[in-house]
Write an enzyme that holds these catalytic residues in place. Structure first.
Site, PDB file in Angstrom:
ATOM      1  N   ASP A 117      48.172  53.178  52.461  1.00 46.09           N
ATOM      2  CA  ASP A 117      47.647  54.272  51.628  1.00 46.09           C
ATOM      3  C   ASP A 117      48.750  55.030  50.885  1.00 46.09           C
ATOM      4  O   ASP A 117      48.578  56.219  50.550  1.00 46.09           O
ATOM      5  CB  ASP A 117      46.813  55.251  52.484  1.00 46.09           C
ATOM      6  CG  ASP A 117      45.541  54.593  52.992  1.00 46.09           C
ATOM      7  OD1 ASP A 117      45.043  53.668  52.321  1.00 46.09           O
ATOM      8  OD2 ASP A 117      45.048  54.994  54.057  1.00 46.09           O
TER       9      ASP A 117
ATOM     10  N   HIS B  32      64.261  40.051  50.950  1.00 42.34           N
ATOM     11  CA  HIS B  32      64.482  40.128  52.403  1.00 42.34           C
ATOM     12  C   HIS B  32      63.914  41.395  53.039  1.00 42.34           C
ATOM     13  O   HIS B  32      64.100  41.632  54.241  1.00 42.34           O
ATOM     14  CB  HIS B  32      66.003  40.045  52.671  1.00 42.34           C
ATOM     15  CG  HIS B  32      66.346  39.423  53.972  1.00 42.34           C
ATOM     16  ND1 HIS B  32      67.147  40.060  54.908  1.00 42.34           N
ATOM     17  CD2 HIS B  32      65.999  38.227  54.508  1.00 42.34           C
ATOM     18  CE1 HIS B  32      67.283  39.263  55.962  1.00 42.34           C
ATOM     19  NE2 HIS B  32      66.594  38.150  55.744  1.00 42.34           N
TER      20      HIS B  32
ATOM     21  N   LYS C  78      61.397  44.086  54.771  1.00 38.14           N
ATOM     22  CA  LYS C  78      60.323  43.950  55.769  1.00 38.14           C
ATOM     23  C   LYS C  78      59.669  45.317  55.899  1.00 38.14           C
ATOM     24  O   LYS C  78      59.893  46.036  56.864  1.00 38.14           O
ATOM     25  CB  LYS C  78      60.898  43.501  57.114  1.00 38.14           C
ATOM     26  CG  LYS C  78      61.459  42.098  57.118  1.00 38.14           C
ATOM     27  CD  LYS C  78      62.760  42.056  57.882  1.00 38.14           C
ATOM     28  CE  LYS C  78      63.445  40.726  57.718  1.00 38.14           C
ATOM     29  NZ  LYS C  78      64.648  40.836  56.888  1.00 38.14           N
TER      30      LYS C  78
END
Ligand SMILES: [Zn+2]
Length: 213
Positions: A156, A149, A151
């Site tokens: 880099d 879940h 996000k």
């Protein structure tokens, strides 16, 4: 005697000016770094805008008829597109054509892209994870019935993008969502470690890869 005093004075003025300019250089560099490290916050939803010109290899006009104004979406797309060495994506739902297009553009430039996502949601219609895999992007997903879940994404390995936003049209154009951008801190390091931990945990050689997606 008088000439020698004048010469000394001149030397002192030159030395003082040189010190002052060096001090100014370091002050400006410090302020620039501090500004660069300042966290940024993006809020969604945004009005429907087109970010296609950002995804083109060469900047060009887009006659789609939509607005091309800067928005939280264009800021997020620009940030993903700024990846030069690596782009690590760890996002539950990836169906936004704008953000998946940014990921594909980064991959197309030869930057190493890795994606960790949720096995249930990558199988749903509209998910762009299948497109990633077809393009040759490395994708790994969770292996149990709980959701992957997270996000977040790492540009880099030094810039963290995290928040409530799923990479979907609903999240970008409909919901109230937030995204925080953090640079070069211990928080970023913790997310880098979490990504590596999940990447290893979801190594497909340890599992049978989901046939969907
Ligand atoms: Zn357009």
């Amino acid at each position: 005697m008088f000439t020698s005093l004048l010469a000394w004075r001149g030397l002192l003025v030159v030395a003082g000016l040189s010190l002052a300019s060096e001090g100014l250089y370091y002050l400006l560099r410090y302020l620039k770094r501090r500004r660069e490290r300042r966290p940024q916050v993006l809020f969604f939803p945004v009005p429907v805008t087109c970010v296609r010109p950002l995804l083109l290899a060469r900047p060009g006009r887009c006659d789609c008829g939509l607005s091309h104004q800067e928005s939280a979406l264009s800021s997020l797309a620009r940030l993903l597109l700024s990846a030069r060495r690596s782009l690590d994506v760890c996002v539950f739902t990836i169906s936004s054509l704008e953000l998946s297009g940014s990921v594909l553009a980064v991959h197309g430039r030869g930057v190493r892209v890795r994606v960790v996502t949720d096995s249930d949601y990558m199988a749903l219609a509209g998910s762009q994870v299948g497109t990633f895999r077809k393009a040759g992007i490395e994708v790994r997903h969770d292996q149990d019935t709980n959701y992957m879940h997270h996000k977040f994404a790492l540009v880099d390995g030094s810039v963290l993008v995290t928040g409530s936003l799923n990479w979907s049209a609903q999240g970008i154009y409909g919901n109230k969502e937030n995204v925080i951008i953090i640079k070069n801190t211990d928080i970023v390091k913790a997310f880098v470690e979490e990504f590596e931990r999940l990447w290893n945990e979801y190594d497909p050689t340890k599992y049978s890869f989901s046939p969907q997606g």
